[in-house]
Design a protein around this motif. Structure first.
Motif, PDB file in Angstrom:
ATOM      1  N   LYS A  39      12.953   1.873  -8.127  1.00  0.00           N
ATOM      2  CA  LYS A  39      13.374   3.147  -8.721  1.00  0.00           C
ATOM      3  C   LYS A  39      12.648   4.311  -8.046  1.00  0.00           C
ATOM      4  CE  LYS A  39      13.941   5.583 -13.061  1.00  0.00           C
ATOM      5  NZ  LYS A  39      13.752   5.602 -14.500  1.00  0.00           N
ATOM      6  N   LEU A  40      11.374   4.118  -7.779  1.00  0.00           N
ATOM      7  CA  LEU A  40      10.587   5.138  -7.090  1.00  0.00           C
ATOM      8  C   LEU A  40      11.185   5.452  -5.714  1.00  0.00           C
ATOM      9  CD1 LEU A  40       7.860   6.782  -7.080  1.00  0.00           C
ATOM     10  CD2 LEU A  40       6.877   4.808  -5.918  1.00  0.00           C
ATOM     11  N   PHE A  41      11.571   4.409  -5.002  1.00  0.00           N
ATOM     12  CA  PHE A  41      12.102   4.585  -3.651  1.00  0.00           C
ATOM     13  C   PHE A  41      13.551   5.066  -3.629  1.00  0.00           C
ATOM     14  CE2 PHE A  41       8.526   2.139  -2.081  1.00  0.00           C
ATOM     15  CZ  PHE A  41       8.346   2.648  -0.807  1.00  0.00           C
ATOM     16  N   TYR A  42      14.356   4.612  -4.564  1.00  0.00           N
ATOM     17  CA  TYR A  42      15.801   4.792  -4.419  1.00  0.00           C
ATOM     18  C   TYR A  42      16.481   5.534  -5.563  1.00  0.00           C
ATOM     19  CZ  TYR A  42      14.759   1.178  -1.017  1.00  0.00           C
ATOM     20  OH  TYR A  42      14.206   0.472   0.022  1.00  0.00           O
ATOM     21  N   SER A  43      15.732   6.263  -6.376  1.00  0.00           N
ATOM     22  CA  SER A  43      16.325   6.905  -7.552  1.00  0.00           C
ATOM     23  C   SER A  43      17.181   8.119  -7.212  1.00  0.00           C
ATOM     24  CB  SER A  43      15.237   7.331  -8.535  1.00  0.00           C
ATOM     25  OG  SER A  43      14.534   8.444  -8.026  1.00  0.00           O
ATOM     26  N   GLY A  44      16.873   8.807  -6.141  1.00  0.00           N
ATOM     27  CA  GLY A  44      17.578  10.033  -5.814  1.00  0.00           C
ATOM     28  C   GLY A  44      16.922  11.263  -6.418  1.00  0.00           C
ATOM     29  N   GLU A  45      16.106  11.072  -7.462  1.00  0.00           N
ATOM     30  CA  GLU A  45      15.401  12.197  -8.060  1.00  0.00           C
ATOM     31  C   GLU A  45      14.340  12.744  -7.123  1.00  0.00           C
ATOM     32  OE1 GLU A  45      13.939  11.438 -12.021  1.00  0.00           O
ATOM     33  OE2 GLU A  45      15.608  10.077 -12.385  1.00  0.00           O
ATOM     34  N   PHE A  46      13.752  11.850  -6.362  1.00  0.00           N
ATOM     35  CA  PHE A  46      12.781  12.281  -5.367  1.00  0.00           C
ATOM     36  C   PHE A  46      12.781  11.316  -4.203  1.00  0.00           C
ATOM     37  CE2 PHE A  46       9.827   9.182  -7.019  1.00  0.00           C
ATOM     38  CZ  PHE A  46       9.979   9.247  -8.388  1.00  0.00           C
ATOM     39  N   THR A  47      12.230  11.771  -3.105  1.00  0.00           N
ATOM     40  CA  THR A  47      12.081  10.948  -1.915  1.00  0.00           C
ATOM     41  C   THR A  47      10.606  10.605  -1.804  1.00  0.00           C
ATOM     42  OG1 THR A  47      13.881  12.160  -0.867  1.00  0.00           O
ATOM     43  CG2 THR A  47      12.455  10.856   0.579  1.00  0.00           C
ATOM     44  N   PHE A  48      10.317   9.328  -1.651  1.00  0.00           N
ATOM     45  CA  PHE A  48       8.938   8.844  -1.625  1.00  0.00           C
ATOM     46  C   PHE A  48       8.764   7.965  -0.405  1.00  0.00           C
ATOM     47  CE2 PHE A  48       5.374   6.218  -2.782  1.00  0.00           C
ATOM     48  CZ  PHE A  48       4.551   7.079  -3.494  1.00  0.00           C
ATOM     49  N   LYS A  49       7.732   8.240   0.384  1.00  0.00           N
ATOM     50  CA  LYS A  49       7.468   7.446   1.584  1.00  0.00           C
ATOM     51  C   LYS A  49       5.995   7.084   1.653  1.00  0.00           C
ATOM     52  CE  LYS A  49      10.755  10.206   4.249  1.00  0.00           C
ATOM     53  NZ  LYS A  49      10.866  11.116   5.391  1.00  0.00           N
ATOM     54  N   PHE A  50       5.712   5.811   1.896  1.00  0.00           N
ATOM     55  CA  PHE A  50       4.367   5.406   2.263  1.00  0.00           C
ATOM     56  C   PHE A  50       4.263   5.603   3.764  1.00  0.00           C
ATOM     57  CE2 PHE A  50       4.835   2.769  -1.606  1.00  0.00           C
ATOM     58  CZ  PHE A  50       3.673   3.140  -2.265  1.00  0.00           C
ATOM     59  N   LEU A  51       3.281   6.362   4.191  1.00  0.00           N
ATOM     60  CA  LEU A  51       3.130   6.638   5.614  1.00  0.00           C
ATOM     61  C   LEU A  51       2.109   5.724   6.274  1.00  0.00           C
ATOM     62  CD1 LEU A  51       3.125  10.543   5.432  1.00  0.00           C
ATOM     63  CD2 LEU A  51       5.071   9.015   5.868  1.00  0.00           C
ATOM     64  N   ASP A  52       1.043   5.402   5.561  1.00  0.00           N
ATOM     65  CA  ASP A  52      -0.017   4.620   6.188  1.00  0.00           C
ATOM     66  C   ASP A  52      -0.927   4.008   5.136  1.00  0.00           C
ATOM     67  OD1 ASP A  52      -1.501   3.601   8.355  1.00  0.00           O
ATOM     68  OD2 ASP A  52      -2.896   5.275   8.287  1.00  0.00           O
ATOM     69  N   PHE A  53      -1.425   2.823   5.439  1.00  0.00           N
ATOM     70  CA  PHE A  53      -2.485   2.161   4.683  1.00  0.00           C
ATOM     71  C   PHE A  53      -3.539   1.758   5.704  1.00  0.00           C
ATOM     72  CE2 PHE A  53       1.148   1.314   1.920  1.00  0.00           C
ATOM     73  CZ  PHE A  53       0.623   1.450   0.649  1.00  0.00           C
ATOM     74  N   THR A  54      -4.723   2.316   5.611  1.00  0.00           N
ATOM     75  CA  THR A  54      -5.788   2.015   6.559  1.00  0.00           C
ATOM     76  C   THR A  54      -7.014   1.533   5.804  1.00  0.00           C
ATOM     77  OG1 THR A  54      -4.967   3.797   7.973  1.00  0.00           O
ATOM     78  CG2 THR A  54      -7.152   2.938   8.475  1.00  0.00           C
ATOM     79  N   LYS A  91     -12.321  -0.155   0.476  1.00  0.00           N
ATOM     80  CA  LYS A  91     -11.617   1.119   0.353  1.00  0.00           C
ATOM     81  C   LYS A  91     -10.490   1.155   1.368  1.00  0.00           C
ATOM     82  CE  LYS A  91     -15.520   3.799  -1.330  1.00  0.00           C
ATOM     83  NZ  LYS A  91     -16.444   4.899  -1.067  1.00  0.00           N
ATOM     84  N   TYR A  92      -9.485   1.950   1.037  1.00  0.00           N
ATOM     85  CA  TYR A  92      -8.403   2.176   1.991  1.00  0.00           C
ATOM     86  C   TYR A  92      -7.870   3.585   1.801  1.00  0.00           C
ATOM     87  CZ  TYR A  92      -4.925   1.360  -1.743  1.00  0.00           C
ATOM     88  OH  TYR A  92      -4.166   1.436  -2.883  1.00  0.00           O
ATOM     89  N   ASN A  93      -7.285   4.099   2.862  1.00  0.00           N
ATOM     90  CA  ASN A  93      -6.593   5.381   2.781  1.00  0.00           C
ATOM     91  C   ASN A  93      -5.110   5.099   2.627  1.00  0.00           C
ATOM     92  OD1 ASN A  93      -8.995   6.661   3.236  1.00  0.00           O
ATOM     93  ND2 ASN A  93      -8.150   8.068   4.737  1.00  0.00           N
ATOM     94  N   SER A  94      -4.522   5.771   1.688  1.00  0.00           N
ATOM     95  CA  SER A  94      -3.089   5.681   1.458  1.00  0.00           C
ATOM     96  C   SER A  94      -2.506   7.067   1.716  1.00  0.00           C
ATOM     97  CB  SER A  94      -2.821   5.260   0.010  1.00  0.00           C
ATOM     98  OG  SER A  94      -1.450   5.346  -0.287  1.00  0.00           O
ATOM     99  N   LYS A  95      -1.658   7.139   2.725  1.00  0.00           N
ATOM    100  CA  LYS A  95      -0.995   8.418   3.013  1.00  0.00           C
ATOM    101  C   LYS A  95       0.450   8.302   2.552  1.00  0.00           C
ATOM    102  CE  LYS A  95      -3.978   9.508   6.866  1.00  0.00           C
ATOM    103  NZ  LYS A  95      -4.116   9.776   8.288  1.00  0.00           N
ATOM    104  N   ILE A  96       0.842   9.254   1.708  1.00  0.00           N
ATOM    105  CA  ILE A  96       2.204   9.250   1.194  1.00  0.00           C
ATOM    106  C   ILE A  96       2.823  10.639   1.374  1.00  0.00           C
ATOM    107  CG2 ILE A  96       1.835   7.402  -0.485  1.00  0.00           C
ATOM    108  CD1 ILE A  96       1.594   9.579  -2.646  1.00  0.00           C
ATOM    109  N   ALA A  97       4.132  10.633   1.395  1.00  0.00           N
ATOM    110  CA  ALA A  97       4.894  11.881   1.401  1.00  0.00           C
ATOM    111  C   ALA A  97       5.904  11.777   0.271  1.00  0.00           C
ATOM    112  CB  ALA A  97       5.599  12.080   2.738  1.00  0.00           C
TER     113      ALA A  97
END
Length: 190
Positions: A68-83, A102-108
């Protein structure tokens, strides 16, 4: 004396090799998890989640929520990186090996149906959670970029391979009490 030196050298090499090996394996498996999340392959990505989590939140429900987060149409959500970074030493509890890291999570993310006058308010809310230096807004595209430092726990039966993950959210402390031994929780929440 020479034998003693060779014995200590050999033990040091074994310890170093094991240390690098478990960290490399965690890094490789977490990267595979991140790549699947980034590509929206949620069900496959959840193969890297420790099965104990699904005793608290069923896998089918979690897959549905992320889809739902990825494909709802209400918003666009992208995971960019996990380091990954900053691995703690392994803890062994009841035959399971736990490594907090620890990890860095970059999202848009973009709120597709949001009035652009609310962008600054959303940016402030995100900055309150992740720090203002970790949040940016591209007003032309409407995308918020967030760089969040988070923690995860890698769990393995043998301490070297087949690592599964439980990503930590501070507000889920009660859930973590059901999933992780106290000594691991103490390390996670310090």
């Amino acid at each position: 004396m020479k034998k003693l030196f060779l014995t200590f050298s050999f033990l040091f090499l074994i310890t170093t090799a094991f240390s690098q090996s478990y960290k490399e394996n965690i890094n490789t498996e977490f990267k595979a998890f991140g790549d699947l999340m980034r590509n929206g392959e949620i069900e496959r990505a959840f193969d890297y989640v420790h099965p104990d989590l699904f005793k608290v939140a069923p896998k089918a429900d979690m897959v549905k929520m992320f889809n739902k987060l990825f494909y709802s149409g209400e918003f666009t959500f992208k995971f960019l990186d996990f380091t990954t970074k900053n691995f703690n030493e392994p803890l062994v509890v009841d035959g399971k090996h736990y490594v907090v890291f620890k990890y860095n999570s970059k999202i848009a993310m973009k709120f597709n149906q949001m009035d652009t006058t609310k962008y600054d308010l959303i940016k402030i809310e995100l900055a309150n959670k992740y720090g203002s230096e970790n949040v940016s807004l591209n007003k032309d595209s409407g995308f918020f970029n967030v760089n969040a430092e988070k923690k995860s726990v890698a769990i393995s039966a043998n301490g070297n391979t087949n690592w599964k993950f439980i990503n930590i959210e501070p507000e889920q402390r009660i859930i973590m009490e059901k999933l992780l031994p106290k000594v691991v929780r103490d390390e996670v929440f310090r």
